[in-house]
Design a protein around this motif. Sequence first.
Motif, mmCIF file in Angstrom:
data_model
loop_
_atom_site.group_PDB
_atom_site.id
_atom_site.type_symbol
_atom_site.label_atom_id
_atom_site.label_comp_id
_atom_site.label_asym_id
_atom_site.label_seq_id
_atom_site.Cartn_x
_atom_site.Cartn_y
_atom_site.Cartn_z
ATOM 1 N N LEU A 88 87.572 -51.447 -4.728
ATOM 2 C CA LEU A 88 88.119 -51.592 -6.080
ATOM 3 C C LEU A 88 87.041 -52.065 -7.052
ATOM 4 C CD1 LEU A 88 90.529 -51.834 -8.096
ATOM 5 C CD2 LEU A 88 90.840 -54.156 -7.251
ATOM 6 N N LEU A 89 86.345 -53.114 -6.652
ATOM 7 C CA LEU A 89 85.319 -53.694 -7.528
ATOM 8 C C LEU A 89 84.177 -52.715 -7.775
ATOM 9 C CD1 LEU A 89 84.730 -56.482 -8.907
ATOM 10 C CD2 LEU A 89 83.205 -56.930 -7.023
ATOM 11 N N ARG B 219 87.241 -61.141 5.601
ATOM 12 C CA ARG B 219 87.258 -60.377 4.348
ATOM 13 C C ARG B 219 87.394 -61.317 3.146
ATOM 14 N NH1 ARG B 219 90.437 -56.381 6.734
ATOM 15 N NH2 ARG B 219 92.374 -57.261 5.967
ATOM 16 N N GLY C 64 84.436 -63.398 1.987
ATOM 17 C CA GLY C 64 83.387 -62.614 1.320
ATOM 18 C C GLY C 64 83.811 -62.103 -0.046
ATOM 19 N N MET D 119 83.694 -63.000 -5.260
ATOM 20 C CA MET D 119 83.276 -61.919 -6.161
ATOM 21 C C MET D 119 84.248 -61.770 -7.327
ATOM 22 S SD MET D 119 81.661 -58.925 -3.790
ATOM 23 C CE MET D 119 83.151 -58.369 -3.017
ATOM 24 N N TYR D 120 85.491 -62.171 -7.101
ATOM 25 C CA TYR D 120 86.499 -62.092 -8.157
ATOM 26 C C TYR D 120 86.720 -63.449 -8.835
ATOM 27 C CZ TYR D 120 87.697 -57.430 -6.507
ATOM 28 O OH TYR D 120 87.649 -56.099 -6.166
ATOM 29 N N ILE E 226 96.215 -57.215 -4.361
ATOM 30 C CA ILE E 226 95.623 -57.049 -3.022
ATOM 31 C C ILE E 226 95.651 -58.407 -2.301
ATOM 32 C CG2 ILE E 226 93.511 -56.494 -1.741
ATOM 33 C CD1 ILE E 226 92.740 -54.625 -4.028
ATOM 34 N N TYR F 99 93.216 -57.114 -8.359
ATOM 35 C CA TYR F 99 92.804 -57.784 -7.126
ATOM 36 C C TYR F 99 93.867 -58.776 -6.666
ATOM 37 C CZ TYR F 99 90.213 -60.428 -3.687
ATOM 38 O OH TYR F 99 89.835 -61.038 -2.516
ATOM 39 N N GLU G 108 85.284 -49.640 -9.897
ATOM 40 C CA GLU G 108 85.414 -50.016 -11.306
ATOM 41 C C GLU G 108 84.029 -50.066 -11.961
ATOM 42 O OE1 GLU G 108 88.236 -51.313 -14.335
ATOM 43 O OE2 GLU G 108 88.470 -50.463 -12.354
ATOM 44 N N ASP H 59 87.413 -52.083 3.230
ATOM 45 C CA ASP H 59 87.861 -53.235 2.474
ATOM 46 C C ASP H 59 88.232 -52.806 1.052
ATOM 47 O OD1 ASP H 59 88.223 -55.603 1.178
ATOM 48 O OD2 ASP H 59 86.580 -56.624 2.208
ATOM 49 N N ALA H 60 89.564 -52.823 0.780
ATOM 50 C CA ALA H 60 90.077 -52.325 -0.496
ATOM 51 C C ALA H 60 89.504 -53.085 -1.688
ATOM 52 C CB ALA H 60 91.593 -52.431 -0.502
ATOM 53 N N SER H 61 89.324 -54.389 -1.518
ATOM 54 C CA SER H 61 88.866 -55.161 -2.674
ATOM 55 C C SER H 61 87.408 -54.839 -3.021
ATOM 56 C CB SER H 61 89.050 -56.652 -2.429
ATOM 57 O OG SER H 61 88.714 -56.979 -1.122
ATOM 58 N N VAL H 62 86.616 -54.528 -2.012
ATOM 59 C CA VAL H 62 85.224 -54.139 -2.281
ATOM 60 C C VAL H 62 85.215 -52.781 -2.975
ATOM 61 C CG1 VAL H 62 83.051 -53.451 -1.200
ATOM 62 C CG2 VAL H 62 84.248 -55.462 -0.377
ATOM 63 N N LYS I 210 77.532 -59.325 0.660
ATOM 64 C CA LYS I 210 78.750 -59.862 0.033
ATOM 65 C C LYS I 210 78.733 -61.394 0.107
ATOM 66 C CE LYS I 210 81.585 -57.333 2.571
ATOM 67 N NZ LYS I 210 82.806 -56.774 3.158
ATOM 68 N N PRO I 211 79.233 -62.096 -0.876
ATOM 69 C CA PRO I 211 79.696 -61.556 -2.151
ATOM 70 C C PRO I 211 78.510 -61.190 -3.043
ATOM 71 C CG PRO I 211 79.909 -63.940 -2.112
ATOM 72 C CD PRO I 211 79.406 -63.540 -0.768
ATOM 73 N N PHE I 212 78.664 -60.115 -3.786
ATOM 74 C CA PHE I 212 77.556 -59.675 -4.640
ATOM 75 C C PHE I 212 77.976 -59.739 -6.110
ATOM 76 C CE2 PHE I 212 79.787 -55.983 -2.935
ATOM 77 C CZ PHE I 212 80.245 -55.380 -4.099
ATOM 78 N N ALA J 238 78.182 -58.407 5.295
ATOM 79 C CA ALA J 238 78.766 -59.722 5.031
ATOM 80 C C ALA J 238 77.648 -60.745 4.887
ATOM 81 C CB ALA J 238 79.682 -60.120 6.173
ATOM 82 N N ILE K 148 90.904 -56.023 -13.861
ATOM 83 C CA ILE K 148 90.494 -55.865 -12.456
ATOM 84 C C ILE K 148 90.916 -57.090 -11.647
ATOM 85 C CG2 ILE K 148 88.121 -56.748 -12.551
ATOM 86 C CD1 ILE K 148 87.350 -54.337 -10.836
#
Lengths: 104, 527
Positions: B60-61, A52, A55, A59-60, A26, A23, B64, B55-58, B154-156, B133, A19
């Motif tokens: 995606l996570l 974006r 935030g 998380m990654y 992205i 990411y 998953e 938001d694509a990254s949110v 976020k971030p969570f 946010a 994952i």
Amino acid sequence: MTDTTKNQSGAEFTVSPQIRQKYLKILDAEIETLKVAVLSDDFKKMANILHRLKGNTPMYGFHKLGQSCLEFYSKKDHFDTVDPNEIQKLLFKVIESYESEACL
Amino acid sequence: MIEVVGSSKLSSKLSSKLSSKLTSNLSSNLSSNFSNEASALEAVSHHRAIIIDDDASVVLLMSEFLESNSFSVTAYSSVQDFKRRALGGGDSRSGATPDVIFCDIKLPDGDGIELLSLLKEEFHRVPVVMITAYGNVELAVEAIKQGAYDFLEKPFSPSRLSSILESALRWRELVNENTDLKKHIAADLKLGGVVCISPAMNAVYDLVRRVAPTDSVVLITGESGVGKEQIARAIHDNSSRAQKPFISINCSAIPDALVESELFGHAKGSFTGALSHRKGLFEEAEGGTLFLDEIGDLNVSVQAKLLRVLQERSIRAVGDNKQKRIDVRIITATHKILQNEIKENRFREDLFYRLSVIPIHIPPLRQRPEDILLLARHFVGVFSTAYSIPVKEFTDSAKRKLISMPWKGNVRELHNLIERAVVLSAEGVIDDYDIPESRAVNIEESLKEVESGLPSLKEVEKRYLLKVLKQFDGKTEPAAISLGLSRRTLYRKLAELSLDCRPSSIGHSQPQLSSAGNVDVQNDRYH
């Protein structure tokens, strides 16, 4: 192998390498878009992308990048008056953080 | 904690498709690219989730995470995208109701809070979690006021997502369970919120079901707080009188001097202060049901008048000479044992027989522990709705504590305790410390109380041996023959049960222990 770091609240945070890899793709695109926005003085787009990134990156597990984005984003109300060199510096810091963390 | 690591093959394949498309166009519609895979996934998924976020990254996570937890996920990137595909039928699975919805507060073409009202309208009883946010807590609070279940800042972390997900699903399960139960019960019997599953309460419901269509007088007994009035109301609601008044009065709450006037009314000038004619409760309940609670506290002189009403089906107002016919069903209730009141001359025996045509006894809550958690959850739902507080769950220790409590105040006490716990418990759960310590007792004590009417096997054996020994004047030989035992076995049993078989002891109805605690065989004169 997993990447374990701490999130903002200090809780353990784990993402799989797969994952993280997804990411990164992205993130690549986001950084490229940010560069274009900075070069074209598109302040609104800059603010959106930085909002974006600040935030999502933690998380990654990209905490340094998150901090750089937060620092850059904090100037969002003054993008039009801030010295362009300062903007460039902030952008380089973002790119530097990204490259250092993405290569790990 | 459920982690993202170790997702299934299906979800990996799905994510791979997802990411390749995302890199080419970040703002593209996310879900359209994996609808086929998601359909296949749905066949093995237990739950369905909707994510509305650009938001694509949110996405995606979250995808998953959710997919690795047996969810099929549909994502929408904007308000318009959601309206077009989910509501407009563009999505092949638009008909399926999701189990949980995650919605970003800030969407490119609109406000997530505004979308929330549409979501609540379209998907009743589906928890909506707002994504916000960092630092936008005010907006999140506003969203909760508007009906969102919770918010995810976020971030969570996966643990935060996992905890919200578990809690949201539990809430949905409870809401569905509550609705199903109500539907199930309502289809058969209108019970106005009374929901119990114990065999004892099912027997009560069965009696209510059978007695409701008749006009029989019913006497409801049970401890204070068991819900006697609810049962009376259920009888009324399920009778042909349901559209007519249900008048309830607590006989112990009216001063003796006023009871007669309250029940039967009074004529103008019948006593000082009777400035006009006043209808009594019997007249008010005309065509319906009059519920006389705490009938055991009614004073004896009024009992005689009530008896007359039951016999003649007519009333006479205080100070009036005319009899007036009435058509009222009478249901009474008391926490007292009326037979004892009769013995003490505080209750008329003839009235008792008139009132107890159909007796219904409601068992105390401690004798039906299977109802405690069900009722507790029901009340959590009631108060969560009333006070707009997210539904709280009980920890295991809280559940154990609830079951072990004596519930002297029965369902009313449980009702009040849950209200306090819902309001005062700090976290999203109700823990044992949210339940007052002083009211809890050991579970064994509760069980002992339930079973107190039954002697133990050992006790029965003791009594029986004593009875047989007494019959044979303490002679062990004929007693052993009568019992079908050898004398040696009889002695062993006497020793085991610590029984003294001397005549003085046998003469007593209760078994006696010897000073040594068992029988002294050598000194047994009957040996």
